[in-house]
Design an enzyme around this catalytic site. Sequence first.
Site, PDB file in Angstrom:
ATOM      1  N   CYS A 441      93.499  -5.457 -58.674  1.00 41.37           N
ATOM      2  CA  CYS A 441      92.789  -5.420 -59.952  1.00 41.37           C
ATOM      3  C   CYS A 441      91.463  -4.705 -59.743  1.00 41.37           C
ATOM      4  O   CYS A 441      90.839  -4.830 -58.684  1.00 41.37           O
ATOM      5  CB  CYS A 441      92.555  -6.848 -60.454  1.00 41.37           C
ATOM      6  SG  CYS A 441      91.783  -6.934 -62.087  1.00 41.37           S
ATOM      7  N   GLU A 475      98.442  -1.444 -57.176  1.00 40.18           N
ATOM      8  CA  GLU A 475      99.554  -2.256 -57.660  1.00 40.18           C
ATOM      9  C   GLU A 475     100.157  -1.623 -58.902  1.00 40.18           C
ATOM     10  O   GLU A 475      99.455  -1.183 -59.804  1.00 40.18           O
ATOM     11  CB  GLU A 475      99.059  -3.676 -57.967  1.00 40.18           C
ATOM     12  CG  GLU A 475     100.157  -4.656 -58.296  1.00 40.18           C
ATOM     13  CD  GLU A 475      99.643  -6.090 -58.340  1.00 40.18           C
ATOM     14  OE1 GLU A 475      99.861  -6.753 -59.373  1.00 40.18           O
ATOM     15  OE2 GLU A 475      99.026  -6.528 -57.358  1.00 40.18           O
TER      16      GLU A 475
END
Length: 581
Positions: A441, A475
Amino acid sequence: MMQAAVYRSFGGPIEVKSVPRPKPTADGVVIKVKATGVCRSDWHGWKGHDSDIADHGLPFIPGHEVSGIVVEVGPDVRKFRAGDRVAVPFILSCGCCRECDPGGRNRPTICERQEQPGFTMMGSFAEYLALPRADRNLSVIPEGVSFVEAAALGCRFTTAYRAVVQQGDIQTRQTVAVFGCGGLGLSCVMIAAAAAAAAAGASGGGGGGPSPSAVSRQSSAAGGDGPAATAAASTERRSARGRGRPRKASPITIPRNNQGSSDAAINLLTGGNWHGGGGHAHSTDPTLAALEREHEEVTKVKNISKIVLGRHEIEAWYFSPYPQEYANEELLYVCEYCLKYMKRKRTFRCHRRDCHHRRPPGREIYREGSLSVFEIDGKDHRVYCQNLCLLAKLFLDHKTLYYDVDPFYFYVVAEVDEEGAHIVGYFSKEKVSAEEYNLACILTFPQYQKSGYGKFIISLSYELSKREGKPGSPEKPLSDLGKISYRSYWTHILLTLLSKHTEKDNLQIRDISEMTGIKTEDIISTLQSLGMIKVYKGQHAVFVKQDIIKKYLEQKKEMRLCNSECLVWTGPINSDSGRKD
């Protein structure tokens, strides 16, 4: 020797292998496994998301929903003998720490010295399983309860029992509405029926068991049509391990032969160390699906209007699940140093006066002028990292919040002055990533956006990858804005590198990956978008187009990147035995 399902790498193949048969500890037993379930938690462990398995080391045998027959007994065991049919709880507690001592808090599911099959020790996907602390934790399976039913008790059934009986305090002839009839939901229906309540199950959960409507009809017959005191059994389960890990139970249904077996299961739950948590299932029923969509729409609407963070008053963008007493506030005050949040300005003033923090926790790994970066282990500083995630969610639409921050490192970027280190943004990464992700993140807070910090954070994540000697990738899937930012960064790095390339050099994609820390697939996709890569004899070949490079260099803007000379970092915190946690 015995046969067991073993994996030797996170996310790798699970193979049946011959392994040594376990021996009992002095206070434990060895059971012959007769039934074992598959839980979503087993998947998380296999993917490398569980720090206990990483600490234990590979190869590893998963599995924790288990029942079997005692075949060996340790010398200190008094309650069990060979031939006993036993069920196993999710947590094997010690019975003497401050959490699980019956004379103290009596919370054995968060025992300070807990053991767990399939997590802290080898699991039940095997012919035999060694279980310590047998007298305290195991329970004899009553007649009428099969091994398959008993295997479901230690995890999902105790979760449902806690929801319906202990938390819901269900009474005779009340009505229980169960939303989400997977393994947990059907367990709730069974327990409510055994308690002589009317149970209405809604939403198909999957698996090979009876349909929710069939179970509802069976259960309603055992209850009644009393007052409509409804109770919703929440299925968002926090792990009984006491670290607040949200896990989703698998949709494997529990066979229900008759009312008697449910009653026997209820009786079994009152013996031994049986305490429950929660679980989760999504509805496919049209009515409930509409309710879920409504909930989703509600959470799309921001619940906090503005926050005060340091010297800045910032408008929030999205919903964030702050505790109910802090939600729906027009203005929320957040300490920029410890990230504690408050509702009242007076409280905030007092906190600023008394708060001794002037920088994020963890260790400083980067200093360039007034710019610093701090590496924080989620396991060591849970409250700070949880507060960071709540704060970040106010500005991130697509972010999944996990209360368990233990599996992550957080890298907080701050501007430092005489007052302290003012948080600018951060990124997080998994300690163990089977997919080799180097960033989970990323966020630059609104007051610092359009200052180049986004590219700086991206470049820092790749600099760490280079130091580890493991090319990484963010990710997936990336958001639309994420794709733009990363493609811009990749293009800049690759074209800058190729501009210094001479025709005499034989530069391969693998070499570029090692030099930049960027994974080969990201390099290939970026060069393909630039028309600079072709497949030649089954191999990807880079065709350097000088006109494209020249045009880019003429137009390129200065990019704020990580200066490797300012990075003091050789590996993550708590590295040992050559493994980076």
